[in-house]
Design a protein around this motif. Structure first.
Motif, mmCIF file in Angstrom:
data_model
loop_
_atom_site.group_PDB
_atom_site.id
_atom_site.type_symbol
_atom_site.label_atom_id
_atom_site.label_comp_id
_atom_site.label_asym_id
_atom_site.label_seq_id
_atom_site.Cartn_x
_atom_site.Cartn_y
_atom_site.Cartn_z
ATOM 1 N N THR A 4 0.821 -1.193 0.000
ATOM 2 C CA THR A 4 0.000 0.000 0.000
ATOM 3 C C THR A 4 0.863 1.253 0.000
ATOM 4 N N ASN A 7 2.605 3.839 -6.099
ATOM 5 C CA ASN A 7 1.876 4.483 -7.181
ATOM 6 C C ASN A 7 2.383 3.918 -8.501
ATOM 7 N N MET A 156 -7.428 0.330 7.304
ATOM 8 C CA MET A 156 -7.052 1.223 6.217
ATOM 9 C C MET A 156 -6.207 0.479 5.182
ATOM 10 N N GLU A 160 -7.209 -0.519 1.207
ATOM 11 C CA GLU A 160 -6.336 -0.157 0.090
ATOM 12 C C GLU A 160 -5.983 -1.386 -0.740
ATOM 13 N N ARG A 163 -8.943 -2.283 -2.877
ATOM 14 C CA ARG A 163 -9.051 -1.368 -4.005
ATOM 15 C C ARG A 163 -8.057 -1.731 -5.102
ATOM 16 N N GLU A 164 -6.806 -2.015 -4.707
ATOM 17 C CA GLU A 164 -5.783 -2.358 -5.695
ATOM 18 C C GLU A 164 -6.112 -3.675 -6.390
#
Length: 264
Positions: A4, A7, A156, A160, A163-164
């Protein structure tokens, strides 16, 4: 493995053939090494004059504190680089690199690395952007450590990772819809199949994250006990189901709500 805070800059890869072509055209020395699983590539505090590229396998970068607690900094797969300690005058790594799979790595001496930087502007550009991405990731981690406790950071992180994983599924589905098939089936049919290929966030089979407590603890720099306590609370809330070396997400919407509330 996905960490996490990464980018798209940190997830960019370079093909092995492309790297070798650049090295040979620049007249830069390099060596391809086979490294067995669990073997070290370099050690914290021991001078090492090479930058490294992962051709195959996986490498883990970690540090150990005085109490023997281990913090995993990152993991690198095929097509990625590590070993930026060569930018220091002393060539002393600030962490240890270990192969977590049998791997093939390319050792690029310091002089060769700088030849690449000077000879190929796009390589220099990528390196600068990579280092900025790494700095951004670590800055976010420091802020997370400062502002949030273990009980907050675990949901959290899970949100994440979910989502990824969903983004990866959608990207794979999109890649399967090729222009030729689009022409053959028509855009409406292709789009319909693309949406069907990506499982919904709610309903259908629950998403399973292939991470155990130890891996989550490594990602967050927490003790295993802290992660276990946080996961047990999420399980009691009906959000997840703990499995052997995996976590089954039962309610993605609720997990996202919890993570959002924890982050506020």
């Amino acid at each position: 493995m996905t960490w996490t805070g990464k980018n798209e800059i940190l997830d960019e890869t370079v093909a092995f053939d492309e790297l070798v072509a650049m090295l040979e055209e620049a007249g830069a020395a390099y060596a391809v090494k086979r490294v067995p699983k669990d073997a070290m590539v370099f050690w914290h505090g021991e001078a090492d004059g090479n930058h490294y590229y992962v051709e195959s396998g996986a490498v883990e970068l970690f540090s150990v504190d005085a109490a023997g607690r281990r913090k995993v900094i990152d993991r690198y797969g095929p097509g990625t680089f590590f070993g930026f300690h060569i930018l220091r005058d002393t060539d002393l790594p600030m962490s240890t690199a270990q192969c977590i799979e049998a791997s093939r790595v390319v050792a690029i001496p310091k002089e060769s690395f700088f030849k690449l930087l000077h000879s190929y502007p796009h390589f220099a550009d990528r390196t600068v952007r990579y280092l900025f991405g790494l700095l951004s990731m670590q800055t976010r981690e420091v802020l997370s450590l400062s502002f949030y406790g273990a009980g907050q950071r675990v949901p959290m992180l899970l949100a994440e990772l979910v989502r990824e994983r969903r983004e990866a599924v959608c990207s794979a589905a999109a890649a399967s819809v090729r222009p030729s098939s689009l022409r053959a089936r028509g855009p409406e049919r292709a789009i319909s199949e693309l949406l069907e290929a990506a499982p919904p966030a709610d309903g259908g089979d629950p998403l399973v994250l292939p991470y155990g407590n130890n891996e989550l603890a490594d990602m967050l720099g927490l003790s295993r006990n802290s992660v276990t306590t946080a996961l047990s609370r999420l399980q009691a809330q009906g959000v997840i189901e703990k499995q052997r070396n995996a976590i089954r997400i039962l309610d993605e919407a609720k997990l996202a709500d919890i993570a959002r509330l924890e982050g506020e």
